[in-house]
Design a protein around this motif. Structure first.
Motif, PDB file in Angstrom:
ATOM      1  N   GLU A 188       0.833  -1.198   0.000  1.00 23.86           N
ATOM      2  CA  GLU A 188       0.000   0.000   0.000  1.00 23.86           C
ATOM      3  C   GLU A 188       0.871   1.254   0.000  1.00 23.86           C
ATOM      4  N   LEU A 189       1.938   1.255   0.791  1.00 22.37           N
ATOM      5  CA  LEU A 189       2.851   2.397   0.816  1.00 22.37           C
ATOM      6  C   LEU A 189       3.492   2.620  -0.552  1.00 22.37           C
ATOM      7  N   LEU A 190       3.910   1.546  -1.189  1.00 24.13           N
ATOM      8  CA  LEU A 190       4.510   1.661  -2.524  1.00 24.13           C
ATOM      9  C   LEU A 190       3.493   2.183  -3.539  1.00 24.13           C
ATOM     10  N   ARG A 191       2.258   1.724  -3.456  1.00 24.91           N
ATOM     11  CA  ARG A 191       1.211   2.182  -4.370  1.00 24.91           C
ATOM     12  C   ARG A 191       0.947   3.676  -4.179  1.00 24.91           C
ATOM     13  N   GLN A 192       0.878   4.108  -2.930  1.00 25.72           N
ATOM     14  CA  GLN A 192       0.639   5.519  -2.641  1.00 25.72           C
ATOM     15  C   GLN A 192       1.811   6.382  -3.104  1.00 25.72           C
ATOM     16  N   ALA A 193       3.032   5.886  -2.980  1.00 22.01           N
ATOM     17  CA  ALA A 193       4.214   6.653  -3.378  1.00 22.01           C
ATOM     18  C   ALA A 193       4.204   6.960  -4.867  1.00 22.01           C
ATOM     19  N   ARG A 194       3.565   6.134  -5.634  1.00 18.41           N
ATOM     20  CA  ARG A 194       3.505   6.361  -7.084  1.00 18.41           C
ATOM     21  C   ARG A 194       2.599   7.537  -7.433  1.00 18.41           C
ATOM     22  N   ARG A 195       1.864   8.059  -6.469  1.00 20.17           N
ATOM     23  CA  ARG A 195       0.949   9.173  -6.700  1.00 20.17           C
ATOM     24  C   ARG A 195       1.589  10.525  -6.423  1.00 20.17           C
TER      25      ARG A 195
END
Length: 160
Positions: free
Chosen positions: A12-19
């Protein structure tokens, strides 16, 4: 049939970082740094009405002015244009009343200073005075200290 597995915290942290937003500046727009507690009930940006890119935010347990906070503020003021520092402590803090002895009774002997304190106001004054006495922190607009009241949502200036 498709099986959906829950996303791990790391995923989830990695997914959010892509934003990420490429328009957010490196230097804070308000030229302000905020030192705040890591408590989940404390949202420094919300408290001061900030958004991404407005302020530098330095957080630790208790909003204690440690050597690492000083180091970060030297970089912030000398290299990144910050000219005001605000230390924000809060009511019902876990550091209030915490002693080294209490920690060592639970964990055994440790080499870290856990940074507990007996008075929010006294610790706030101590932290602000430490920052004001540091010659490498260039906060020409001032270094102030406030206490955020978790019950009322008010931010009260204690060290102008």
């Amino acid at each position: 049939m498709r099986i959906i597995t829950p996303m791990s915290n790391s995923e989830e942290l990695l997914r959010q970082a892509r934003r990420r937003d490429p328009s957010i500046p490196k230097k804070p727009r308000r030229k302000t740094a905020v030192v705040a507690c890591m408590d989940t009930r404390v949202d420094p940006w919300k408290i001061i009405g900030a958004e991404a890119g407005d302020v530098h935010t330095i957080r630790n347990a208790g909003a204690i002015v440690t050597d690492d906070v000083v180091r970060s503020l030297i970089v912030s003021t000398q290299m990144l244009g910050v000219d005001h520092v605000q230390v924000v402590m809060h009511t019902d803090c876990g550091g209030l009343g915490l002693t080294q002895q209490m920690v060592e009774e639970k964990l055994g002997p440790i080499t870290y200073d856990m940074g507990g304190f007996v008075s929010l106001e006294e610790e706030l004054v101590r932290g602000v005075e430490r920052l004001r006495s540091e010659p490498l922190i260039d906060a020409s607009k001032g270094i102030t200290g406030s206490i955020y009241d978790l019950e009322t949502g008010e931010l009260n200036l204690v060290v102008p």
